[in-house]
Design a protein around this motif. Sequence first.
Motif, mmCIF file in Angstrom:
data_model
loop_
_atom_site.group_PDB
_atom_site.id
_atom_site.type_symbol
_atom_site.label_atom_id
_atom_site.label_comp_id
_atom_site.label_asym_id
_atom_site.label_seq_id
_atom_site.Cartn_x
_atom_site.Cartn_y
_atom_site.Cartn_z
ATOM 1 N N LYS A 193 0.831 -1.207 0.000
ATOM 2 C CA LYS A 193 0.000 0.000 0.000
ATOM 3 C C LYS A 193 0.863 1.253 0.000
ATOM 4 O O LYS A 193 0.644 2.173 -0.796
ATOM 5 C CB LYS A 193 -0.922 -0.020 1.225
ATOM 6 C CG LYS A 193 -1.849 1.174 1.338
ATOM 7 C CD LYS A 193 -2.740 1.018 2.560
ATOM 8 C CE LYS A 193 -3.706 2.179 2.699
ATOM 9 N NZ LYS A 193 -4.581 2.019 3.894
ATOM 10 N N PHE A 194 1.850 1.290 0.895
ATOM 11 C CA PHE A 194 2.676 2.494 0.973
ATOM 12 C C PHE A 194 3.532 2.657 -0.281
ATOM 13 O O PHE A 194 3.722 3.781 -0.755
ATOM 14 C CB PHE A 194 3.572 2.458 2.203
ATOM 15 C CG PHE A 194 4.331 3.737 2.400
ATOM 16 C CD1 PHE A 194 3.743 4.802 3.056
ATOM 17 C CD2 PHE A 194 5.617 3.885 1.912
ATOM 18 C CE1 PHE A 194 4.422 5.997 3.226
ATOM 19 C CE2 PHE A 194 6.307 5.074 2.072
ATOM 20 C CZ PHE A 194 5.712 6.138 2.727
ATOM 21 N N ALA A 195 4.071 1.563 -0.816
ATOM 22 C CA ALA A 195 4.914 1.656 -2.010
ATOM 23 C C ALA A 195 4.136 2.241 -3.184
ATOM 24 O O ALA A 195 4.667 3.074 -3.946
ATOM 25 C CB ALA A 195 5.466 0.280 -2.366
ATOM 26 N N ALA A 196 2.877 1.830 -3.345
ATOM 27 C CA ALA A 196 2.062 2.331 -4.446
ATOM 28 C C ALA A 196 1.757 3.818 -4.276
ATOM 29 O O ALA A 196 1.850 4.605 -5.229
ATOM 30 C CB ALA A 196 0.772 1.527 -4.544
ATOM 31 N N VAL A 197 1.397 4.222 -3.054
ATOM 32 C CA VAL A 197 1.080 5.627 -2.805
ATOM 33 C C VAL A 197 2.333 6.493 -2.921
ATOM 34 O O VAL A 197 2.315 7.571 -3.533
ATOM 35 C CB VAL A 197 0.432 5.789 -1.412
ATOM 36 C CG1 VAL A 197 0.214 7.260 -1.096
ATOM 37 C CG2 VAL A 197 -0.887 5.034 -1.352
ATOM 38 N N HIS A 198 3.430 6.021 -2.355
ATOM 39 C CA HIS A 198 4.680 6.783 -2.408
ATOM 40 C C HIS A 198 5.128 6.990 -3.848
ATOM 41 O O HIS A 198 5.622 8.071 -4.207
ATOM 42 C CB HIS A 198 5.763 6.057 -1.617
ATOM 43 C CG HIS A 198 7.078 6.761 -1.597
ATOM 44 N ND1 HIS A 198 8.074 6.515 -2.527
ATOM 45 C CD2 HIS A 198 7.565 7.736 -0.770
ATOM 46 C CE1 HIS A 198 9.109 7.284 -2.270
ATOM 47 N NE2 HIS A 198 8.835 8.031 -1.219
ATOM 48 N N ALA A 199 4.968 5.972 -4.694
ATOM 49 C CA ALA A 199 5.366 6.098 -6.099
ATOM 50 C C ALA A 199 4.572 7.196 -6.803
ATOM 51 O O ALA A 199 5.138 8.008 -7.540
ATOM 52 C CB ALA A 199 5.177 4.757 -6.809
ATOM 53 N N SER A 200 3.264 7.232 -6.568
ATOM 54 C CA SER A 200 2.431 8.246 -7.222
ATOM 55 C C SER A 200 2.784 9.650 -6.744
ATOM 56 O O SER A 200 2.869 10.593 -7.541
ATOM 57 C CB SER A 200 0.950 7.956 -6.954
ATOM 58 O OG SER A 200 0.549 6.756 -7.568
ATOM 59 N N VAL A 201 2.989 9.804 -5.443
ATOM 60 C CA VAL A 201 3.334 11.126 -4.901
ATOM 61 C C VAL A 201 4.712 11.552 -5.386
ATOM 62 O O VAL A 201 4.932 12.720 -5.740
ATOM 63 C CB VAL A 201 3.265 11.103 -3.364
ATOM 64 C CG1 VAL A 201 3.748 12.427 -2.778
ATOM 65 C CG2 VAL A 201 1.843 10.816 -2.899
ATOM 66 N N PHE A 202 5.663 10.611 -5.438
ATOM 67 C CA PHE A 202 7.000 10.928 -5.936
ATOM 68 C C PHE A 202 6.935 11.376 -7.397
ATOM 69 O O PHE A 202 7.566 12.370 -7.782
ATOM 70 C CB PHE A 202 7.911 9.708 -5.798
ATOM 71 C CG PHE A 202 9.275 9.894 -6.420
ATOM 72 C CD1 PHE A 202 10.268 10.598 -5.758
ATOM 73 C CD2 PHE A 202 9.557 9.380 -7.677
ATOM 74 C CE1 PHE A 202 11.519 10.781 -6.332
ATOM 75 C CE2 PHE A 202 10.802 9.555 -8.256
ATOM 76 C CZ PHE A 202 11.790 10.262 -7.581
ATOM 77 N N ASN A 203 6.171 10.668 -8.216
ATOM 78 C CA ASN A 203 6.028 11.046 -9.624
ATOM 79 C C ASN A 203 5.416 12.438 -9.758
ATOM 80 O O ASN A 203 5.808 13.230 -10.632
ATOM 81 C CB ASN A 203 5.148 10.038 -10.360
ATOM 82 C CG ASN A 203 5.799 8.670 -10.479
ATOM 83 O OD1 ASN A 203 7.016 8.537 -10.374
ATOM 84 N ND2 ASN A 203 4.992 7.652 -10.688
ATOM 85 N N HIS A 204 4.453 12.726 -8.898
ATOM 86 C CA HIS A 204 3.745 14.006 -8.995
ATOM 87 C C HIS A 204 4.660 15.185 -8.712
ATOM 88 O O HIS A 204 4.578 16.220 -9.391
ATOM 89 C CB HIS A 204 2.568 13.997 -8.015
ATOM 90 C CG HIS A 204 1.752 15.251 -8.049
ATOM 91 N ND1 HIS A 204 0.896 15.546 -9.085
ATOM 92 C CD2 HIS A 204 1.675 16.311 -7.183
ATOM 93 C CE1 HIS A 204 0.316 16.721 -8.866
ATOM 94 N NE2 HIS A 204 0.775 17.200 -7.715
ATOM 95 N N PHE A 205 5.536 15.054 -7.726
ATOM 96 C CA PHE A 205 6.383 16.181 -7.326
ATOM 97 C C PHE A 205 7.787 16.123 -7.928
ATOM 98 O O PHE A 205 8.591 17.030 -7.684
ATOM 99 C CB PHE A 205 6.491 16.241 -5.801
ATOM 100 C CG PHE A 205 5.239 16.717 -5.118
ATOM 101 C CD1 PHE A 205 4.918 18.061 -5.104
ATOM 102 C CD2 PHE A 205 4.377 15.810 -4.513
ATOM 103 C CE1 PHE A 205 3.759 18.515 -4.480
ATOM 104 C CE2 PHE A 205 3.221 16.249 -3.883
ATOM 105 C CZ PHE A 205 2.904 17.600 -3.873
ATOM 106 N N ASN A 206 8.097 15.091 -8.685
ATOM 107 C CA ASN A 206 9.423 14.969 -9.278
ATOM 108 C C ASN A 206 9.547 15.902 -10.479
ATOM 109 O O ASN A 206 8.907 15.685 -11.517
ATOM 110 C CB ASN A 206 9.674 13.523 -9.708
ATOM 111 C CG ASN A 206 11.070 13.325 -10.263
ATOM 112 O OD1 ASN A 206 11.983 14.103 -9.965
ATOM 113 N ND2 ASN A 206 11.252 12.290 -11.060
#
Length: 234
Positions: A193-206
Amino acid sequence: MPKSDPFRYFKTSREIIRLAVMLYVRFPLSLRNVEDLLHERGIDVSHEAVRFWWHRFGPMFAAEIRKRRIEGMKSSRWRWHLDEMFVKINGERHYLWRAVDHEGEVLESFVTKSRDKKAALKFLRKAMRKHGRPEVIVTDKLRSYGAALREIGAAHRRETGRWLNNRAENSHLPFRRRERAMLRFRRMRSLQKFAAVHASVFNHFNSERSLNSRQIFKSHRAAALAEWRGLCAE
């Protein structure tokens, strides 16, 4: 039919909830660190409230980010970098498989107990079902990749070599920092769960800071923050 408001029954404002979730997922902070940062801003919430908000709204925000990115641009099918990283859960070794495109955007994350052909095949099928088949797949020399790619008829797309997969190796670093701040994970389900959410947030702010001028970086950062503040607003 209009969608129901996900913040409807919460006394805390949606702006504070979005801020708390962003701080916890995006930065290597503990729940109590987020509580202290919010308190410094005059917001009195407990770390358990932050935990509840992250569990409730994190997947919701991540799903909307993925939806907007898919609608705004096509998924990358040129070059994928695949790699697996070791993650310990209650002292047992597990594997987090990750697919990253040529720009460093995390496409897929998948947790397994082993890294054999069956696990690699399941990971590849999941990633390709969402994003299609890439032209080139860069991996390390793990035999599981070769066996899985042969089964799905994509062995000719594979590339291996020293330093070729640095893109995937470097993409592990932000997640490693988060893992240390969270004192590791206790269940496979929470890790996935955390890996999926973290990936999306990282992509958004990268914003690829090193590749852009200061002015362009600031405009991209402001746009990403404005879009985050509008998540689940309708």
